[in-house]
Design a protein around this motif. Structure first.
Motif, PDB file in Angstrom:
ATOM      1  N   ASP A  99       0.842  -1.187   0.000  1.00 41.57           N
ATOM      2  CA  ASP A  99       0.000   0.000   0.000  1.00 41.57           C
ATOM      3  C   ASP A  99       0.882   1.244   0.000  1.00 41.57           C
ATOM      4  OD1 ASP A  99      -1.877   1.985   0.302  1.00 41.57           O
ATOM      5  OD2 ASP A  99      -2.817   1.133   2.095  1.00 41.57           O
ATOM      6  N   ILE A 100       0.880   2.005  -1.085  1.00 45.76           N
ATOM      7  CA  ILE A 100       1.738   3.180  -1.193  1.00 45.76           C
ATOM      8  C   ILE A 100       1.309   4.320  -0.281  1.00 45.76           C
ATOM      9  CG2 ILE A 100       2.442   2.673  -3.558  1.00 45.76           C
ATOM     10  CD1 ILE A 100       0.402   4.851  -4.426  1.00 45.76           C
ATOM     11  N   ALA A 101       0.118   4.239   0.305  1.00 45.67           N
ATOM     12  CA  ALA A 101      -0.325   5.279   1.235  1.00 45.67           C
ATOM     13  C   ALA A 101       0.375   5.168   2.582  1.00 45.67           C
ATOM     14  CB  ALA A 101      -1.841   5.219   1.423  1.00 45.67           C
ATOM     15  N   ASP A 102       1.015   4.042   2.834  1.00 47.12           N
ATOM     16  CA  ASP A 102       1.751   3.806   4.076  1.00 47.12           C
ATOM     17  C   ASP A 102       3.233   4.105   3.824  1.00 47.12           C
ATOM     18  OD1 ASP A 102       3.166   2.783   6.235  1.00 47.12           O
ATOM     19  OD2 ASP A 102       1.922   0.996   6.420  1.00 47.12           O
ATOM     20  N   PRO A 103       3.796   5.148   4.443  1.00 41.93           N
ATOM     21  CA  PRO A 103       5.197   5.507   4.184  1.00 41.93           C
ATOM     22  C   PRO A 103       6.181   4.377   4.455  1.00 41.93           C
ATOM     23  CG  PRO A 103       4.083   7.297   5.310  1.00 41.93           C
ATOM     24  CD  PRO A 103       3.132   6.128   5.313  1.00 41.93           C
ATOM     25  N   GLU A 104       5.929   3.562   5.478  1.00 38.02           N
ATOM     26  CA  GLU A 104       6.834   2.450   5.771  1.00 38.02           C
ATOM     27  C   GLU A 104       6.796   1.400   4.673  1.00 38.02           C
ATOM     28  OE1 GLU A 104       6.094   0.866   9.626  1.00 38.02           O
ATOM     29  OE2 GLU A 104       6.734   2.689  10.691  1.00 38.02           O
ATOM     30  N   GLN A 105       5.603   1.090   4.175  1.00 32.66           N
ATOM     31  CA  GLN A 105       5.494   0.136   3.068  1.00 32.66           C
ATOM     32  C   GLN A 105       6.139   0.698   1.813  1.00 32.66           C
ATOM     33  OE1 GLN A 105       1.882  -2.149   2.389  1.00 32.66           O
ATOM     34  NE2 GLN A 105       1.041  -1.452   4.354  1.00 32.66           N
ATOM     35  N   LEU A 106       6.023   2.004   1.624  1.00 33.66           N
ATOM     36  CA  LEU A 106       6.629   2.643   0.455  1.00 33.66           C
ATOM     37  C   LEU A 106       8.157   2.488   0.494  1.00 33.66           C
ATOM     38  CD1 LEU A 106       5.579   4.140  -2.024  1.00 33.66           C
ATOM     39  CD2 LEU A 106       5.817   6.279  -0.762  1.00 33.66           C
ATOM     40  N   GLU A 107       8.735   2.636   1.660  1.00 35.69           N
ATOM     41  CA  GLU A 107      10.184   2.439   1.790  1.00 35.69           C
ATOM     42  C   GLU A 107      10.568   1.002   1.464  1.00 35.69           C
ATOM     43  OE1 GLU A 107      11.761   3.733   5.491  1.00 35.69           O
ATOM     44  OE2 GLU A 107      11.123   5.825   5.234  1.00 35.69           O
ATOM     45  N   ARG A 108       9.762   0.056   1.911  1.00 37.41           N
ATOM     46  CA  ARG A 108      10.060  -1.357   1.633  1.00 37.41           C
ATOM     47  C   ARG A 108       9.918  -1.661   0.137  1.00 37.41           C
ATOM     48  NH1 ARG A 108       7.500  -2.150   6.741  1.00 37.41           N
ATOM     49  NH2 ARG A 108       5.494  -2.644   5.788  1.00 37.41           N
ATOM     50  N   ILE A 109       8.974  -0.984  -0.518  1.00 38.02           N
ATOM     51  CA  ILE A 109       8.810  -1.165  -1.966  1.00 38.02           C
ATOM     52  C   ILE A 109      10.111  -0.833  -2.685  1.00 38.02           C
ATOM     53  CG2 ILE A 109       7.732  -0.143  -4.024  1.00 38.02           C
ATOM     54  CD1 ILE A 109       5.152   0.147  -2.276  1.00 38.02           C
ATOM     55  N   PHE A 110      10.702   0.306  -2.335  1.00 36.60           N
ATOM     56  CA  PHE A 110      11.903   0.728  -3.044  1.00 36.60           C
ATOM     57  C   PHE A 110      13.142  -0.037  -2.601  1.00 36.60           C
ATOM     58  CE2 PHE A 110       9.086   4.039  -4.436  1.00 36.60           C
ATOM     59  CZ  PHE A 110       9.513   4.250  -5.747  1.00 36.60           C
ATOM     60  N   GLU A 111      13.113  -0.600  -1.397  1.00 38.98           N
ATOM     61  CA  GLU A 111      14.192  -1.512  -1.005  1.00 38.98           C
ATOM     62  C   GLU A 111      14.155  -2.755  -1.885  1.00 38.98           C
ATOM     63  OE1 GLU A 111      13.512  -2.238   3.107  1.00 38.98           O
ATOM     64  OE2 GLU A 111      14.295  -0.294   3.766  1.00 38.98           O
ATOM     65  N   GLN A 112      12.952  -3.288  -2.123  1.00 35.76           N
ATOM     66  CA  GLN A 112      12.817  -4.468  -2.988  1.00 35.76           C
ATOM     67  C   GLN A 112      13.143  -4.127  -4.440  1.00 35.76           C
ATOM     68  OE1 GLN A 112       9.268  -7.078  -2.229  1.00 35.76           O
ATOM     69  NE2 GLN A 112       8.798  -5.538  -0.682  1.00 35.76           N
ATOM     70  N   ALA A 113      12.728  -2.937  -4.862  1.00 35.51           N
ATOM     71  CA  ALA A 113      13.021  -2.508  -6.233  1.00 35.51           C
ATOM     72  C   ALA A 113      14.528  -2.381  -6.454  1.00 35.51           C
ATOM     73  CB  ALA A 113      12.332  -1.176  -6.517  1.00 35.51           C
ATOM     74  N   GLU A 114      15.231  -1.815  -5.466  1.00 35.26           N
ATOM     75  CA  GLU A 114      16.680  -1.642  -5.594  1.00 35.26           C
ATOM     76  C   GLU A 114      17.399  -2.985  -5.565  1.00 35.26           C
ATOM     77  OE1 GLU A 114      20.275   1.181  -3.834  1.00 35.26           O
ATOM     78  OE2 GLU A 114      18.376   1.004  -2.731  1.00 35.26           O
ATOM     79  N   ALA A 115      16.855  -3.932  -4.804  1.00 37.23           N
ATOM     80  CA  ALA A 115      17.449  -5.269  -4.794  1.00 37.23           C
ATOM     81  C   ALA A 115      17.263  -5.950  -6.148  1.00 37.23           C
ATOM     82  CB  ALA A 115      16.815  -6.115  -3.687  1.00 37.23           C
ATOM     83  N   PHE A 116      16.159  -5.664  -6.807  1.00 33.90           N
ATOM     84  CA  PHE A 116      15.883  -6.215  -8.131  1.00 33.90           C
ATOM     85  C   PHE A 116      16.751  -5.547  -9.190  1.00 33.90           C
ATOM     86  CE2 PHE A 116      13.438  -6.147 -12.133  1.00 33.90           C
ATOM     87  CZ  PHE A 116      13.214  -7.506 -12.323  1.00 33.90           C
ATOM     88  N   SER A 117      16.892  -4.206  -9.064  1.00 35.11           N
ATOM     89  CA  SER A 117      17.720  -3.445  -9.999  1.00 35.11           C
ATOM     90  C   SER A 117      18.241  -2.193  -9.302  1.00 35.11           C
ATOM     91  CB  SER A 117      16.916  -3.034 -11.232  1.00 35.11           C
ATOM     92  OG  SER A 117      17.651  -2.109 -12.026  1.00 35.11           O
ATOM     93  N   PRO A 118      19.540  -1.913  -9.379  1.00 32.45           N
ATOM     94  CA  PRO A 118      20.093  -0.724  -8.718  1.00 32.45           C
ATOM     95  C   PRO A 118      19.775   0.576  -9.452  1.00 32.45           C
ATOM     96  CG  PRO A 118      21.813  -1.873  -9.916  1.00 32.45           C
ATOM     97  CD  PRO A 118      20.584  -2.726 -10.023  1.00 32.45           C
ATOM     98  N   THR A 119      19.146   0.467 -10.622  1.00 30.24           N
ATOM     99  CA  THR A 119      18.808   1.666 -11.392  1.00 30.24           C
ATOM    100  C   THR A 119      17.383   1.561 -11.924  1.00 30.24           C
ATOM    101  OG1 THR A 119      19.616   0.765 -13.489  1.00 30.24           O
ATOM    102  CG2 THR A 119      21.204   1.982 -12.135  1.00 30.24           C
ATOM    103  N   LEU A 120      16.811   2.728 -12.247  1.00 37.09           N
ATOM    104  CA  LEU A 120      15.510   2.810 -12.912  1.00 37.09           C
ATOM    105  C   LEU A 120      15.626   3.758 -14.091  1.00 37.09           C
ATOM    106  CD1 LEU A 120      12.794   3.193 -10.092  1.00 37.09           C
ATOM    107  CD2 LEU A 120      13.088   1.240 -11.631  1.00 37.09           C
ATOM    108  N   ASP A 121      14.909   3.437 -15.155  1.00 33.59           N
ATOM    109  CA  ASP A 121      14.826   4.341 -16.304  1.00 33.59           C
ATOM    110  C   ASP A 121      13.551   5.183 -16.263  1.00 33.59           C
ATOM    111  OD1 ASP A 121      17.111   3.540 -18.352  1.00 33.59           O
ATOM    112  OD2 ASP A 121      16.347   1.705 -17.435  1.00 33.59           O
ATOM    113  N   ALA A 122      12.506   4.653 -15.616  1.00 28.98           N
ATOM    114  CA  ALA A 122      11.239   5.392 -15.566  1.00 28.98           C
ATOM    115  C   ALA A 122      10.444   5.009 -14.329  1.00 28.98           C
ATOM    116  CB  ALA A 122      10.410   5.122 -16.821  1.00 28.98           C
ATOM    117  N   LEU A 123       9.755   5.996 -13.795  1.00 33.99           N
ATOM    118  CA  LEU A 123       8.823   5.812 -12.678  1.00 33.99           C
ATOM    119  C   LEU A 123       7.466   6.319 -13.137  1.00 33.99           C
ATOM    120  CD1 LEU A 123       8.088   5.316  -9.638  1.00 33.99           C
ATOM    121  CD2 LEU A 123       8.776   7.701  -9.244  1.00 33.99           C
ATOM    122  N   ILE A 124       6.445   5.472 -13.045  1.00 32.56           N
ATOM    123  CA  ILE A 124       5.089   5.840 -13.441  1.00 32.56           C
ATOM    124  C   ILE A 124       4.233   5.879 -12.182  1.00 32.56           C
ATOM    125  CG2 ILE A 124       3.192   5.417 -15.031  1.00 32.56           C
ATOM    126  CD1 ILE A 124       5.972   5.596 -16.384  1.00 32.56           C
TER     127      ILE A 124
END
Length: 258
Positions: free
Chosen positions: A58-83
């Motif tokens: 749930d992106i409305a929860d700041p703590e969950q949002l941080e965990r989202i990007f921790e998982q995203a960074e573990a998947f890839s250290p870079t991003l080309d686009a954020l939607i």
């Protein structure tokens, strides 16, 4: 002139991936060869691209949002686009909207973008730049009764887009907004069920809404997804930033008195 990067090496993250526009956007990017990270508080199902990563949160929860990007960074250290696509809608008169409902809409539709962009920025910068596409709405520029909190959140998102475009330009990060009009999604059909437009069945109400556009129809989610792709793809929209791309079938082009 910036170098062209092949699609097979590009990675995007989209919120609201399980919704109508979100699913279509996941499909368009995946078919173009991008790796996709999808986020939604609802499950996506088995059809998520095999090269990607789906995160249920749930992106409305700041703590969950941080965990989202921790998982995203573990998947890839870079991003080309954020939607930034996720949103909720509360349709009721302003005088009947509670402070809790107002805050709920802002947390999902606006605060999540503010916090998410701060977390995504290092991943975009590490790539040497990229694109942010904020899914706003025509309600940011012209609206209707009984949808004030949603309209305010989408108007705020449009202003935030311009501010981010200015601040992130030195990092080679473009920021644009897309403003869809009526799109045949579960959110629109739910609003029809609530009686946001007069008429008989949901289909009757959709047809009545379609007649209000210049094109005479509502959009399909894939049409919005392809416009999102255009804004995210630096090979196509490299000189666009801080802009609002209205995709509404001409609805806002017509005078209300016509």
């Amino acid at each position: 002139m910036q170098s062209v990067k092949t699609n097979e090496n590009r990675i995007m993250l989209i919120t609201g991936a399980a919704g109508g526009i979100g699913r279509a956007t996941v499909k368009v990017f995946a078919e173009a060869g991008w790796a996709v990270i999808g986020v939604d508080r609802r499950p996506f199902g088995e059809a998520f691209p095999s090269r990607g990563l789906f995160i249920q949160a749930d992106i409305a929860d700041p703590e969950q949002l941080e965990r989202i990007f921790e998982q995203a960074e573990a998947f890839s250290p870079t991003l080309d686009a954020l939607i930034n696509n996720a949103a909720i809608q509360i349709a009721k008169p302003l005088l009947e909207t509670s402070a809790e409902e107002w805050d709920q809409v802002m947390a999902h539709n606006l605060r999540s973008v503010f916090l998410g962009v701060k977390l995504a920025h290092p991943l975009l910068k590490a790539q040497g730049g990229g694109a942010i596409v904020n899914v706003s709405s025509v309600h940011a520029i012209c609206t209707s009764a009984n949808i004030a909190s949603y309209a305010a959140s989408k108007g705020g998102l449009l202003a935030l887009t311009r501010a981010m475009a200015i601040e992130f330009a030195p990092d080679n990060i473009r920021v644009n907004a897309i403003l869809p009009g009526a799109v045949d999604t579960p959110m629109l059909r739910a609003s029809m069920e609530r009686g946001s437009l007069s008429g008989g069945t949901v289909l009757d109400r959709l047809e009545n809404l379609a007649r209000k556009t210049v094109n005479g129809r509502v959009a399909q989610p894939e049409e919005i997804a392809r416009a999102i792709y255009f804004l995210a793809d630096n090979n196509q929209s490299s000189f666009m930033t801080g802009q609002a791309l209205v995709v509404d079938g001409g609805a806002t082009a017509r005078l209300s008195t016509e």
